[in-house]
Design a protein around this motif. Structure first.
Motif, PDB file in Angstrom:
ATOM      1  N   ASN A 281       0.866  -1.291   0.061  1.00 19.93           N
ATOM      2  CA  ASN A 281      -0.174   0.012   0.107  1.00 19.93           C
ATOM      3  C   ASN A 281       0.883   1.121  -0.045  1.00 19.93           C
ATOM      4  N   SER A 282       0.214   2.295  -0.099  1.00 22.02           N
ATOM      5  CA  SER A 282       1.119   3.717  -0.066  1.00 22.02           C
ATOM      6  C   SER A 282       1.765   4.018   1.331  1.00 22.02           C
ATOM      7  N   ARG A 283       1.187   3.169   2.392  1.00 19.99           N
ATOM      8  CA  ARG A 283       1.752   3.728   3.756  1.00 19.99           C
ATOM      9  C   ARG A 283       2.879   2.937   4.104  1.00 19.99           C
ATOM     10  N   GLY A 284       3.158   1.773   3.475  1.00 22.47           N
ATOM     11  CA  GLY A 284       4.434   1.042   3.851  1.00 22.47           C
ATOM     12  C   GLY A 284       4.051  -0.236   4.596  1.00 22.47           C
ATOM     13  N   PRO A 285       4.919  -1.201   4.279  1.00 19.21           N
ATOM     14  CA  PRO A 285       4.930  -2.453   4.418  1.00 19.21           C
ATOM     15  C   PRO A 285       4.423  -2.659   6.039  1.00 19.21           C
ATOM     16  N   GLU A 286       5.022  -1.842   7.071  1.00 14.89           N
ATOM     17  CA  GLU A 286       4.829  -1.890   8.509  1.00 14.89           C
ATOM     18  C   GLU A 286       3.405  -1.936   8.660  1.00 14.89           C
ATOM     19  N   THR A 287       2.676  -1.322   7.812  1.00 17.91           N
ATOM     20  CA  THR A 287       1.232  -0.998   8.132  1.00 17.91           C
ATOM     21  C   THR A 287       0.363  -2.108   7.848  1.00 17.91           C
ATOM     22  N   LEU A 288       0.708  -3.293   7.343  1.00 19.28           N
ATOM     23  CA  LEU A 288      -0.006  -4.551   7.006  1.00 19.28           C
ATOM     24  C   LEU A 288       0.366  -5.459   7.816  1.00 19.28           C
ATOM     25  N   THR A 289       1.167  -5.394   8.994  1.00 20.02           N
ATOM     26  CA  THR A 289       1.494  -6.608   9.691  1.00 20.02           C
ATOM     27  C   THR A 289       0.318  -7.358  10.095  1.00 20.02           C
ATOM     28  N   ASP A 290      -0.764  -6.631  10.651  1.00 25.26           N
ATOM     29  CA  ASP A 290      -2.012  -7.706  11.153  1.00 25.26           C
ATOM     30  C   ASP A 290      -2.496  -8.398   9.848  1.00 25.26           C
ATOM     31  N   LEU A 291      -2.645  -7.595   8.888  1.00 25.26           N
ATOM     32  CA  LEU A 291      -3.397  -8.556   7.841  1.00 25.26           C
ATOM     33  C   LEU A 291      -2.626  -9.538   7.277  1.00 25.26           C
ATOM     34  N   VAL A 292      -1.328  -9.537   7.204  1.00 27.68           N
ATOM     35  CA  VAL A 292      -0.100 -10.472   6.923  1.00 27.68           C
ATOM     36  C   VAL A 292      -0.256 -11.880   7.834  1.00 27.68           C
ATOM     37  N   ALA A 293      -0.383 -11.209   9.278  1.00 25.87           N
ATOM     38  CA  ALA A 293      -0.566 -12.167  10.174  1.00 25.87           C
ATOM     39  C   ALA A 293      -1.750 -13.286  10.079  1.00 25.87           C
ATOM     40  N   GLU A 294      -2.925 -12.432   9.635  1.00 25.98           N
ATOM     41  CA  GLU A 294      -4.209 -13.036   9.448  1.00 25.98           C
ATOM     42  C   GLU A 294      -3.941 -14.036   8.460  1.00 25.98           C
ATOM     43  N   LEU A 295      -3.477 -13.537   7.455  1.00 24.48           N
ATOM     44  CA  LEU A 295      -3.236 -14.576   6.138  1.00 24.48           C
ATOM     45  C   LEU A 295      -2.363 -15.651   6.416  1.00 24.48           C
ATOM     46  N   GLY A 296      -1.368 -15.378   7.089  1.00 28.09           N
ATOM     47  CA  GLY A 296      -0.342 -16.659   7.407  1.00 28.09           C
ATOM     48  C   GLY A 296       0.814 -16.790   6.341  1.00 28.09           C
ATOM     49  N   LEU A 297       1.292 -17.884   6.312  1.00 30.34           N
ATOM     50  CA  LEU A 297       2.583 -17.971   5.766  1.00 30.34           C
ATOM     51  C   LEU A 297       2.813 -17.760   4.433  1.00 30.34           C
ATOM     52  N   ARG A 298       1.565 -17.745   3.548  1.00 33.40           N
ATOM     53  CA  ARG A 298       1.732 -17.465   2.234  1.00 33.40           C
ATOM     54  C   ARG A 298       1.702 -15.908   1.861  1.00 33.40           C
ATOM     55  N   ALA A 299       1.545 -15.208   2.724  1.00 34.25           N
ATOM     56  CA  ALA A 299       1.502 -13.502   2.577  1.00 34.25           C
ATOM     57  C   ALA A 299       2.646 -12.950   3.005  1.00 34.25           C
ATOM     58  N   ARG A 300       2.809 -12.103   2.300  1.00 29.55           N
ATOM     59  CA  ARG A 300       4.207 -11.059   2.948  1.00 29.55           C
ATOM     60  C   ARG A 300       3.817  -9.639   2.505  1.00 29.55           C
ATOM     61  N   ALA A 301       4.376  -8.631   3.210  1.00 32.65           N
ATOM     62  CA  ALA A 301       3.926  -7.281   2.990  1.00 32.65           C
ATOM     63  C   ALA A 301       5.463  -6.746   2.219  1.00 32.65           C
ATOM     64  N   ALA A 302       5.231  -5.875   1.306  1.00 31.67           N
ATOM     65  CA  ALA A 302       6.334  -5.136   0.357  1.00 31.67           C
ATOM     66  C   ALA A 302       5.813  -3.944  -0.025  1.00 31.67           C
ATOM     67  N   THR A 303       6.667  -3.228  -0.812  1.00 33.47           N
ATOM     68  CA  THR A 303       6.296  -1.868  -1.331  1.00 33.47           C
ATOM     69  C   THR A 303       5.804  -2.234  -2.622  1.00 33.47           C
ATOM     70  N   PRO A 304       5.146  -0.999  -3.216  1.00 35.08           N
ATOM     71  CA  PRO A 304       4.237  -1.415  -4.513  1.00 35.08           C
ATOM     72  C   PRO A 304       5.300  -1.714  -5.541  1.00 35.08           C
ATOM     73  N   ALA A 305       6.477  -1.205  -5.631  1.00 35.19           N
ATOM     74  CA  ALA A 305       7.300  -1.736  -6.700  1.00 35.19           C
ATOM     75  C   ALA A 305       7.892  -3.310  -6.364  1.00 35.19           C
ATOM     76  N   GLU A 306       7.910  -3.640  -5.085  1.00 35.26           N
ATOM     77  CA  GLU A 306       8.278  -5.042  -4.928  1.00 35.26           C
ATOM     78  C   GLU A 306       7.307  -5.753  -5.031  1.00 35.26           C
TER      79      GLU A 306
END
Length: 247
Positions: free
Chosen positions: A32-57
């Motif tokens: 998202n536009s706010r940075g990977p650190e703001t997606l910690t809760d969603l990634v934790a909910e989704l589990g091991l198949r998910a990770r957060a990154a920058t838009p370019a990544e």
């Protein structure tokens, strides 16, 4: 075949798609536009198949990438990292809510569609319009496996046949049939205000006297209803140009 889905935007639609993708066995890279650190809760909910990154990544990592941000920010999509990729555009034009975009209004109802505008920015990508005509609650709850009698369909449009096939395959994996309604120039047929946009997927319409809070509660609680291939095609075919074009 899509193994990793990149998501640029992790709002309501992006989060619903991420949940469907993980449930279908895909890996998901969220941004998202706010940075990977703001997606910690969603990634934790989704589990091991998910990770957060920058838009370019996320753009680089995705076999297929979904752009699900506000349309007014389309020029922030990382064109270089998306070059050569199929990009699914979920964005809609809501000038009354988010302000006008001159390029979309200058040609009137038969002018440039929003997805054509996105394609112009992503000149080296193949844009497909999809997941834009259903709200995030029904998008998640109406997903069904292949062959289910109550499986719904969603319209797609794009200028590249192979890209549309790739997008249709993703819809299939996530729980929907795809109805090809034409090119990006035809995508107005599924824009806000057209017969196939959002309303058919609800079992009922809200009472007009509801407060904003009551309306939101109704929105969250109201079940979805099946909208099949033939119905989607008929609704899209019945669309007529409105003014302005809000594709």
């Amino acid at each position: 075949m899509t193994k990793t889905l990149g998501l640029i935007g992790a709002g309501n639609i992006g989060s619903a798609l991420a949940r469907l993708a993980v449930a279908a066995g895909l890996d998901v890279v969220l941004s998202n536009s706010r940075g990977p650190e703001t997606l910690t809760d969603l990634v934790a909910e989704l589990g091991l198949r998910a990770r957060a990154a920058t838009p370019a990544e996320a753009a680089e990592a995705g076999d297929l990438v979904v752009a699900t941000i506000l349309l007014g920010a389309y020029e922030k999509l990382p064109a270089a990292e998306l070059a050569g990729k199929t990009v699914i555009d979920t964005m809609n034009y809501y000038p009354d809510r988010f302000g006008p975009i001159a390029e979309l209004d200058e040609g009137g109802p038969t002018g440039l569609t929003s997805s054509a505008l996105v394609q112009r920015h992503l000149a080296a990508s193949k844009v497909v319009k999809a997941f834009h005509n259903i709200d995030f609650v029904r998008l998640f709850t109406l997903a069904r496996p292949v062959g289910a009698p109550d499986r719904s369909a969603l319209p797609i449009s794009g200028d590249d046949a192979a890209a549309k096939a790739e997008a249709a395959a993703l819809l299939d994996v996530l729980g929907y049939d795809a109805v090809d309604i034409g090119t990006l120039a035809d995508s107005w047929r599924s824009q806000p205000g057209t017969p196939v946009h959002v309303d058919p997927y609800f079992t009922a319409k809200p009472a007009q006297e509801l407060s904003q809070e009551e309306m939101y509660g109704w929105y969250l609680r109201t079940p979805g209803t099946t909208v099949g291939i033939d119905q989607v095609r008929a609704l899209a075919d019945s669309a007529v140009h409105a003014t302005p074009d809000h594709a």
